[in-house]
Write a protein that holds these residues in place. Sequence first.
Motif: not given
Length: 203
Positions: A182-185, A188-196
Amino acid sequence: ELLFARDDFRSGVVSLAFSPDEKLIAAGADLTAFFDKQPNREDPKASIFQVLEAHTGNCLFKLSPEECHSVNGTAFIPDGSVLVLALDNNSGSYLRAYSTVTFELLEQSERIPTGPNDLCLSPDGHWLAVTHFRHISLYQGFPFTRITSFLSHKAWPNHCHFTHGASHLVSTSKDGSLKFWDLSDIIQQPDVIRAQPPADDLI
């Protein structure tokens, strides 16, 4: 009825894609893999990657072993204007994008994790998944922007495919498993995920 055959790849052919208009075939070989028969291994004219006219077999573009060791993933964006490759060469592993009109190199990514084994584009062309040793990396389409990488399988994942809406991804591995993600998160918020930070065990 056999329309044509090509036997001038340097090694075993491991990746294949059809253009959306069905006019082009892209196929890549892997010089680093072991195959029982490699009749063209020493043939200087044999290539690692070719783009062919689908109905004639004429070669329109190719990459030699001097340019890359393997092309383990290939895909056309939905409108067919760009061809994306996952390849290895002497300096590392990369994603490349080529024009399907001029075959000009449009973009090469920064180095990606070693040994890409497959790639797939989402149906809308906005997302790109690349499999490599035990991991899957997700990029935002073209141009290439890596969003995240995650541990996926115990061994090499060898295939991946997006669902129609790109909210899910299915992958298979040489460890004998198939997984549905499931890739929904992320979508929907790639910039947040990318910052991790990336996975600690990312190769």
